[in-house]
Design a protein around this motif. Structure first.
Motif, PDB file in Angstrom:
ATOM      1  N   ASN A 108       0.851  -1.263   0.088  1.00 30.90           N
ATOM      2  CA  ASN A 108      -0.084   0.017  -0.003  1.00 30.90           C
ATOM      3  C   ASN A 108       0.824   1.357  -0.047  1.00 30.90           C
ATOM      4  O   ASN A 108       1.490   1.358   0.803  1.00 30.90           O
ATOM      5  N   HIS A 109       0.811   2.042  -0.904  1.00 27.89           N
ATOM      6  CA  HIS A 109       1.545   3.382  -1.072  1.00 27.89           C
ATOM      7  C   HIS A 109       1.457   4.133   0.050  1.00 27.89           C
ATOM      8  O   HIS A 109       2.542   4.581   0.590  1.00 27.89           O
ATOM      9  N   ILE A 110       0.407   4.642   0.662  1.00 26.69           N
ATOM     10  CA  ILE A 110       0.437   5.310   1.827  1.00 26.69           C
ATOM     11  C   ILE A 110       0.850   4.581   2.929  1.00 26.69           C
ATOM     12  O   ILE A 110       1.778   5.361   3.774  1.00 26.69           O
ATOM     13  N   GLU A 111       0.654   3.405   3.146  1.00 28.19           N
ATOM     14  CA  GLU A 111       1.453   2.493   4.191  1.00 28.19           C
ATOM     15  C   GLU A 111       3.034   2.848   4.095  1.00 28.19           C
ATOM     16  O   GLU A 111       3.622   2.922   5.193  1.00 28.19           O
ATOM     17  N   ALA A 112       3.591   2.677   2.889  1.00 31.34           N
ATOM     18  CA  ALA A 112       4.937   3.136   2.688  1.00 31.34           C
ATOM     19  C   ALA A 112       5.429   4.116   3.138  1.00 31.34           C
ATOM     20  O   ALA A 112       6.399   4.300   3.812  1.00 31.34           O
ATOM     21  N   HIS A 113       4.650   5.198   2.928  1.00 30.81           N
ATOM     22  CA  HIS A 113       5.063   6.649   3.412  1.00 30.81           C
ATOM     23  C   HIS A 113       4.950   6.683   4.946  1.00 30.81           C
ATOM     24  O   HIS A 113       6.130   7.016   5.559  1.00 30.81           O
ATOM     25  N   ILE A 114       3.807   5.852   5.667  1.00 29.12           N
ATOM     26  CA  ILE A 114       3.952   6.092   7.063  1.00 29.12           C
ATOM     27  C   ILE A 114       5.205   5.413   7.734  1.00 29.12           C
ATOM     28  O   ILE A 114       5.673   6.036   8.685  1.00 29.12           O
ATOM     29  N   PHE A 115       5.608   4.506   7.097  1.00 30.50           N
ATOM     30  CA  PHE A 115       6.718   3.768   7.488  1.00 30.50           C
ATOM     31  C   PHE A 115       8.072   3.939   6.919  1.00 30.50           C
ATOM     32  O   PHE A 115       8.952   3.366   6.981  1.00 30.50           O
ATOM     33  N   SER A 116       8.155   5.117   6.166  1.00 29.12           N
ATOM     34  CA  SER A 116       9.414   5.525   5.376  1.00 29.12           C
ATOM     35  C   SER A 116      10.361   6.037   6.341  1.00 29.12           C
ATOM     36  O   SER A 116      11.538   5.838   5.969  1.00 29.12           O
ATOM     37  N   GLY A 117      10.185   6.206   7.582  1.00 30.49           N
ATOM     38  CA  GLY A 117      11.113   6.330   8.675  1.00 30.49           C
ATOM     39  C   GLY A 117      11.992   5.286   9.003  1.00 30.49           C
ATOM     40  O   GLY A 117      12.925   5.421   9.540  1.00 30.49           O
ATOM     41  N   PHE A 118      11.475   4.157   8.417  1.00 28.75           N
ATOM     42  CA  PHE A 118      12.430   3.027   8.857  1.00 28.75           C
ATOM     43  C   PHE A 118      13.336   2.581   7.900  1.00 28.75           C
ATOM     44  O   PHE A 118      14.141   1.764   7.758  1.00 28.75           O
ATOM     45  N   ILE A 119      13.509   3.460   6.552  1.00 26.59           N
ATOM     46  CA  ILE A 119      14.388   3.290   5.596  1.00 26.59           C
ATOM     47  C   ILE A 119      15.708   3.482   6.014  1.00 26.59           C
ATOM     48  O   ILE A 119      15.922   4.462   6.729  1.00 26.59           O
ATOM     49  N   GLN A 120      16.690   2.515   5.993  1.00 27.13           N
ATOM     50  CA  GLN A 120      17.892   2.603   6.573  1.00 27.13           C
ATOM     51  C   GLN A 120      19.103   2.752   5.347  1.00 27.13           C
ATOM     52  O   GLN A 120      19.157   1.712   4.538  1.00 27.13           O
ATOM     53  N   GLU A 121      19.730   3.606   5.549  1.00 25.90           N
ATOM     54  CA  GLU A 121      20.946   3.748   4.740  1.00 25.90           C
ATOM     55  C   GLU A 121      22.340   3.583   5.727  1.00 25.90           C
ATOM     56  O   GLU A 121      23.224   3.196   5.454  1.00 25.90           O
TER      57      GLU A 121
END
Length: 346
Positions: A108-121
């Protein structure tokens, strides 16, 4: 584990590869063709995705220094979004998954935005460990959620008409600015006076007419558009041109003050000590500064992804697929494409 993410919900064609949870590549191609029309044209967006999808995916895989056979999971946006655009990415992902004999995970595109803080570099880029308030704000969506640390969430407010990003673009168009107008208004605002004119802030304590703002976390920006149009019509073009930075700053202030007020009010009501802001509008410098100041005042931690992860991107698609798979919250190959948001945990 190597996960390929594909995002084609609107006017960005994006592919990303996660290697053991870390971003190994994130390719984004923004479609400039829509500028001539003052907004996204769905059919043109679909055709551009179709033209670009193969090369974008190839670039993401090559930049991650792997082969397609090295992929373990294929993840793709399955909605919400422009249905034709979503179908391009999802059908491509489905075909690739079938050819490689790999599982396909819908996101779900919006769910992905919600959890975009989990993106790790890198290890420093972490999301809140406890519950947090999520403000998802973009050209098509404005939504507040209470998010639990087990990834479940509850929607507590959303726009009842226009999204914040839509308000930026439409008021910018009234001012004669090119599409997308949001970044241009942000740039002009840095030279202007935000107190030059007070535009309406619906459903907030600052509203002169609304008495139903308390514990109301919905958003409304249609009245702002009308107010800006009336303001422009009531002044000479020379006046508008002379005070363009001031008017832009006043418009931006009207939008971001509502976003900040409701986000902080939600955190205080639910006794939550963290706020996450994501979506394209979270790249707005005025919103970032005002949210930082308000959160600091109330002792609330603020989490905002890097600007590259604020707008639509495939890294967030792959990241959410990784999170859900690791916690057994999604079954591969079980999905339905839809143009509208369906919030599984609301």
């Amino acid at each position: 584990m190597n996960i390929l993410g594909i995002e084609t919900s609107c006017d960005e064609t994006s592919a990303a590869v996660l290697k053991n949870g870390r971003v190994a590549s994130n390719i984004i191609s923004s479609q400039l063709i829509h500028k001539a029309y003052g907004g996204v044209v769905p059919e043109l967006a679909s055709r551009e995705h179709e033209r670009l999808i193969v090369s974008i995916v190839d670039r993401a895989v090559n930049e991650a220094n792997i082969q397609k056979n090295d992929l373990d999971i294929i993840a793709a946006t399955a909605g919400p979004g422009l249905i034709g655009a979503v179908m391009v990415g999802l059908c491509f992902a489905q075909g690739l998954a079938y050819a490689l004999k790999k599982p396909l995970v819908p996101v779900n595109h919006i769910e992905a935005h919600i959890f975009s803080g989990f993106i790790q570099e890198d290890p420093k880029h972490q999301a809140p460990e406890d519950n947090f308030i999520s403000l998802t704000v973009s050209g098509g969506h404005t939504m507040l959620c209470v998010v639990d640390n087990d990834l479940h969430y509850k929607v507590i407010g959303r726009t009842i008409d226009d999204a914040a990003g839509e308000a930026f673009d439409k008021t910018g168009k009234m001012l004669g600015l090119d599409y997308p107008a949001g970044p241009l208004i942000d740039k002009l605002s840095k030279k202007g006076n935000a107190d030059f004119h007070t535009f309406p802030r619906a459903l907030t304590a600052q509203s002169r007419t609304s008495k139903s703002y308390r514990d109301n976390f919905d958003f409304s920006f249609s009245g702002l558009k009308t107010s800006v149009l009336n303001y422009i019509n009531n002044h000479e073009p020379e006046f508008i041109e002379q005070h363009l930075p001031d008017i832009a700053a006043s418009i931006q202030e009207a939008i971001i003050s509502v976003l900040v007020e409701k986000s902080v009010a939600a955190a205080l009501k639910y006794n939550i000590g963290a706020i996450s802001v994501a979506g394209g509008v979270s790249a707005n410098s005025g919103l970032r500064h005002k949210m930082e100041a308000s959160c600091a005042k109330h002792g609330i931690r603020l989490f905002i992804p890097k600007a590259v992860y604020s707008t639509d991107n495939a890294a967030m698609i792959a990241t959410l697929a990784n999170l859900k798979l690791s916690r057994g919250l999604v079954k591969p190959n079980n999905y339905d494409v839809a143009p509208f948001a369906s919030f599984e945990y609301s």
